[in-house]
Design a protein around this motif. Structure first.
Motif, PDB file in Angstrom:
ATOM      1  N   ASP A   1       0.829  -1.214   0.000  1.00 42.82           N
ATOM      2  CA  ASP A   1       0.000   0.000   0.000  1.00 42.82           C
ATOM      3  C   ASP A   1       0.859   1.258   0.000  1.00 42.82           C
ATOM      4  N   SER A   2       2.161   1.091   0.135  1.00 43.57           N
ATOM      5  CA  SER A   2       3.065   2.242   0.133  1.00 43.57           C
ATOM      6  C   SER A   2       2.962   2.958  -1.208  1.00 43.57           C
ATOM      7  N   ALA A   3       2.513   4.194  -1.178  1.00 50.36           N
ATOM      8  CA  ALA A   3       2.234   4.971  -2.389  1.00 50.36           C
ATOM      9  C   ALA A   3       1.875   6.383  -1.947  1.00 50.36           C
ATOM     10  N   THR A   4       1.599   7.229  -2.926  1.00 53.10           N
ATOM     11  CA  THR A   4       1.080   8.557  -2.621  1.00 53.10           C
ATOM     12  C   THR A   4      -0.425   8.561  -2.874  1.00 53.10           C
ATOM     13  N   TYR A   5      -1.161   9.096  -1.931  1.00 53.04           N
ATOM     14  CA  TYR A   5      -2.613   9.122  -2.008  1.00 53.04           C
ATOM     15  C   TYR A   5      -3.095  10.563  -2.166  1.00 53.04           C
ATOM     16  N   PHE A   6      -4.032  10.736  -3.078  1.00 52.26           N
ATOM     17  CA  PHE A   6      -4.591  12.053  -3.335  1.00 52.26           C
ATOM     18  C   PHE A   6      -6.101  12.022  -3.117  1.00 52.26           C
ATOM     19  N   CYS A   7      -6.599  12.993  -2.378  1.00 49.43           N
ATOM     20  CA  CYS A   7      -8.040  13.212  -2.386  1.00 49.43           C
ATOM     21  C   CYS A   7      -8.338  14.204  -3.498  1.00 49.43           C
ATOM     22  N   ALA A   8      -9.577  14.212  -3.937  1.00 46.07           N
ATOM     23  CA  ALA A   8      -9.991  15.116  -5.000  1.00 46.07           C
ATOM     24  C   ALA A   8     -11.463  15.456  -4.817  1.00 46.07           C
ATOM     25  N   ALA A   9     -11.903  16.461  -5.546  1.00 46.30           N
ATOM     26  CA  ALA A   9     -13.297  16.871  -5.473  1.00 46.30           C
ATOM     27  C   ALA A   9     -13.738  17.373  -6.836  1.00 46.30           C
ATOM     28  N   LEU A  10     -15.021  17.185  -7.107  1.00 42.95           N
ATOM     29  CA  LEU A  10     -15.585  17.587  -8.388  1.00 42.95           C
ATOM     30  C   LEU A  10     -16.903  18.298  -8.134  1.00 42.95           C
ATOM     31  N   GLN A  11     -17.065  19.404  -8.820  1.00 44.31           N
ATOM     32  CA  GLN A  11     -18.306  20.164  -8.695  1.00 44.31           C
ATOM     33  C   GLN A  11     -19.302  19.687  -9.729  1.00 44.31           C
ATOM     34  N   GLY A  12     -20.539  19.520  -9.329  1.00 43.38           N
ATOM     35  CA  GLY A  12     -21.580  19.097 -10.249  1.00 43.38           C
ATOM     36  C   GLY A  12     -21.642  20.002 -11.469  1.00 43.38           C
ATOM     37  N   GLY A  13     -21.705  19.405 -12.648  1.00 39.93           N
ATOM     38  CA  GLY A  13     -21.760  20.177 -13.875  1.00 39.93           C
ATOM     39  C   GLY A  13     -20.398  20.575 -14.412  1.00 39.93           C
ATOM     40  N   SER A  14     -19.375  20.317 -13.626  1.00 39.58           N
ATOM     41  CA  SER A  14     -18.010  20.628 -14.057  1.00 39.58           C
ATOM     42  C   SER A  14     -17.269  19.330 -14.331  1.00 39.58           C
ATOM     43  N   GLU A  15     -16.256  19.407 -15.148  1.00 36.41           N
ATOM     44  CA  GLU A  15     -15.399  18.251 -15.398  1.00 36.41           C
ATOM     45  C   GLU A  15     -14.036  18.431 -14.746  1.00 36.41           C
ATOM     46  N   LYS A  16     -13.873  19.504 -13.990  1.00 35.17           N
ATOM     47  CA  LYS A  16     -12.554  19.871 -13.475  1.00 35.17           C
ATOM     48  C   LYS A  16     -12.321  19.250 -12.105  1.00 35.17           C
ATOM     49  N   LEU A  17     -11.591  18.140 -12.061  1.00 39.06           N
ATOM     50  CA  LEU A  17     -11.216  17.522 -10.791  1.00 39.06           C
ATOM     51  C   LEU A  17     -10.187  18.404 -10.096  1.00 39.06           C
ATOM     52  N   VAL A  18     -10.416  18.658  -8.802  1.00 39.70           N
ATOM     53  CA  VAL A  18      -9.478  19.441  -7.996  1.00 39.70           C
ATOM     54  C   VAL A  18      -8.819  18.497  -7.006  1.00 39.70           C
ATOM     55  N   PHE A  19      -7.497  18.413  -7.032  1.00 36.43           N
ATOM     56  CA  PHE A  19      -6.751  17.467  -6.208  1.00 36.43           C
ATOM     57  C   PHE A  19      -6.139  18.143  -4.993  1.00 36.43           C
ATOM     58  N   GLY A  20      -6.005  17.359  -3.915  1.00 40.05           N
ATOM     59  CA  GLY A  20      -5.170  17.764  -2.806  1.00 40.05           C
ATOM     60  C   GLY A  20      -3.702  17.600  -3.161  1.00 40.05           C
ATOM     61  N   LYS A  21      -2.818  17.985  -2.246  1.00 40.29           N
ATOM     62  CA  LYS A  21      -1.383  17.949  -2.542  1.00 40.29           C
ATOM     63  C   LYS A  21      -0.771  16.566  -2.357  1.00 40.29           C
ATOM     64  N   GLY A  22      -1.516  15.657  -1.769  1.00 41.62           N
ATOM     65  CA  GLY A  22      -1.032  14.293  -1.663  1.00 41.62           C
ATOM     66  C   GLY A  22      -0.441  13.947  -0.309  1.00 41.62           C
ATOM     67  N   THR A  23      -0.516  12.666   0.020  1.00 40.54           N
ATOM     68  CA  THR A  23       0.089  12.112   1.232  1.00 40.54           C
ATOM     69  C   THR A  23       0.932  10.919   0.845  1.00 40.54           C
ATOM     70  N   LYS A  24       2.218  10.977   1.173  1.00 43.05           N
ATOM     71  CA  LYS A  24       3.088   9.845   0.887  1.00 43.05           C
ATOM     72  C   LYS A  24       3.025   8.873   2.054  1.00 43.05           C
ATOM     73  N   LEU A  25       2.478   7.702   1.784  1.00 45.26           N
ATOM     74  CA  LEU A  25       2.317   6.674   2.808  1.00 45.26           C
ATOM     75  C   LEU A  25       3.411   5.629   2.675  1.00 45.26           C
ATOM     76  N   THR A  26       4.045   5.327   3.789  1.00 43.94           N
ATOM     77  CA  THR A  26       5.008   4.227   3.851  1.00 43.94           C
ATOM     78  C   THR A  26       4.516   3.227   4.884  1.00 43.94           C
ATOM     79  N   VAL A  27       4.374   1.981   4.464  1.00 48.00           N
ATOM     80  CA  VAL A  27       3.989   0.897   5.367  1.00 48.00           C
ATOM     81  C   VAL A  27       5.202  -0.008   5.542  1.00 48.00           C
ATOM     82  N   ASN A  28       5.735  -0.003   6.747  1.00 44.46           N
ATOM     83  CA  ASN A  28       6.925  -0.821   7.024  1.00 44.46           C
ATOM     84  C   ASN A  28       6.546  -2.258   7.347  1.00 44.46           C
ATOM     85  N   PRO A  29       7.369  -3.221   6.908  1.00 45.26           N
ATOM     86  CA  PRO A  29       7.053  -4.644   7.132  1.00 45.26           C
ATOM     87  C   PRO A  29       7.050  -5.019   8.616  1.00 45.26           C
TER      88      PRO A  29
END
Lengths: 112, 114
Positions: free
Chosen positions: A84-112
């Protein structure tokens, strides 16, 4: 002005832990909230998405919690794995728009 | 079936050169998007096509940026007189018709302007 604020910027957990990533928004016209996972050298891939008419959505080990009054939503990863170690982005979309707006991201590291 | 493909995967340009980045969307996807992703940041919307019509270009940072999709399939993002601040990964995405259908992203083109 950043329309979707994401935190934390980075996160380290042990295998089996439950990382939580948070996002907040201001625009009440947003009506679709997806989460994306991105591995290095790859494009983002949709993980799970929610609309504001529900407060929670689960797909496998991934859960979105949504608080419409607080204008916040979060991603929980149950029983996290090193894969699961990856960068995760949340996003949001306004109804009637096609423009996805992203957050800046979270780099997740899962150690064994 | 193939996903969204982009070429080249890496491009190095000298400041002032023109570049052209190509996107091949998933067959049948009428909607096509371009995003710019700076290092350590989330993707930022550049422009959107529905078939061959460019319906939103509000995210293009300057008139040096131009996108086209003449036959409603392959799209090209062109950047004229590249500047160092143009260095980023340029992502293309496509999606099928439907209000809540998923955007599928390509691997991106990493542009470095020296």
């Amino acid at each position: 002005q950043q329309q979707v604020k994401q935190s934390p910027q980075s996160l380290i957990v042990q295998k089996g832990g439950i990382p939580i990533i948070n996002c907040a928004y201001e625009n009440t016209a947003f009506d679709y909230f997806p989460w994306y996972q991105q591995f290095p050298g790859k494009g983002p891939a949709l993980l799970i998405a929610i609309r504001p008419d529900v407060s929670e959505k689960k797909e496998g080990r991934f859960t979105i919690s949504f608080n419409k009054s607080a204008k916040q939503f979060s991603l929980h990863i149950m029983d996290s794995q090193p894969g699961d170690s990856a960068t995760y982005f949340c996003a949001a979309l306004q109804g009637g728009s096609e423009k996805l707006v992203f957050g800046k991201g979270t780099k997740l590291t899962v150690n064994p | 079936g193939a996903g969204v493909s982009q070429s080249p995967r890496y491009k190095v340009a000298k400041r002032g050169q023109d570049v052209a980045l190509r996107c091949d969307p998933i067959s049948g996807h009428v909607s096509l998007f371009w995003y710019q992703q700076a290092l350590g940041q989330g993707p930022e919307f550049l422009t959107y096509f529905q078939n061959e019509a460019q319906l939103d270009k509000s995210g293009l940072p300057s008139d040096r940026f131009f996108a086209e999709r003449p036959e409603g399939s392959v799209s090209t993002l062109k950047i004229q007189r590249t500047q160092q601040e143009d260095s980023a990964v340029y992502l293309c995405a496509s999606r099928s018709p439907g209000q809540w259908s998923e955007q599928f992203f390509g691997p991106g083109t990493r542009l470095t302007v020296l």
